[in-house]
Design an enzyme around this catalytic site. Sequence first.
Site, PDB file in Angstrom:
ATOM      1  N   CYS A   1       0.077   0.007   7.267  1.00  0.00           N
ATOM      2  CA  CYS A   1      -1.333   0.343   7.134  1.00  0.00           C
ATOM      3  C   CYS A   1      -1.734   1.103   8.390  1.00  0.00           C
ATOM      4  CB  CYS A   1      -2.215  -0.872   6.864  1.00  0.00           C
ATOM      5  SG  CYS A   1      -2.339  -2.073   8.192  1.00  0.00           S
TER       6      CYS A   1
ATOM      7  N   CYS B   1      -2.928   4.139   4.124  1.00  0.00           N
ATOM      8  CA  CYS B   1      -2.620   5.032   5.246  1.00  0.00           C
ATOM      9  C   CYS B   1      -2.251   6.427   4.784  1.00  0.00           C
ATOM     10  CB  CYS B   1      -1.539   4.454   6.148  1.00  0.00           C
ATOM     11  SG  CYS B   1       0.023   4.142   5.333  1.00  0.00           S
TER      12      CYS B   1
ATOM     13  N   CYS C   1       3.458   7.815   5.961  1.00  0.00           N
ATOM     14  CA  CYS C   1       4.793   7.241   5.882  1.00  0.00           C
ATOM     15  C   CYS C   1       5.803   8.321   5.476  1.00  0.00           C
ATOM     16  CB  CYS C   1       4.802   6.109   4.854  1.00  0.00           C
ATOM     17  SG  CYS C   1       6.263   5.072   4.932  1.00  0.00           S
TER      18      CYS C   1
END
Length: 137
Positions: free
Chosen positions: A11, A85, A89
């Site tokens: 996150c 988020c 990633c």
Amino acid sequence: MPDKPSVLFVCVHNAGRSQMAAAWLAHLAGDRVEVRSAGSAPADQVNPAAIEAMREVGIDMSAEVPKVLTVDAVRASDVCITMGCGDACPVFPGKRYLDWKLDDPAGQGVAAVRPIRDEIRRLVADLIEDIAPKTAG
């Protein structure tokens, strides 16, 4: 999936949702799963309301600290679960990616964090059944 799958929870601040998810997974799966958590922009400390909400269910997160998301952490994980988020990633072939839509506990009191904690527990329990079911014997 290897004998001992690895899960990375991500996150933004690695201070609430991802920390609670990692704590639940470690608590519920024990040594059947390797657990990591990280944030794309880590906070200075874990959210005190998240720590208290988890303490209420017998899980101590007080020693945890937010960690920065690294490419190596993603590369070393079989499953990467993001929580608000965006595209922070990195994506690698052969990994499983999930995005859990959860309210952000940042700035919330314990009463507001409890339902988030409980939803994370449900999601983690389902994940365990999928990636590391108990074996008979």
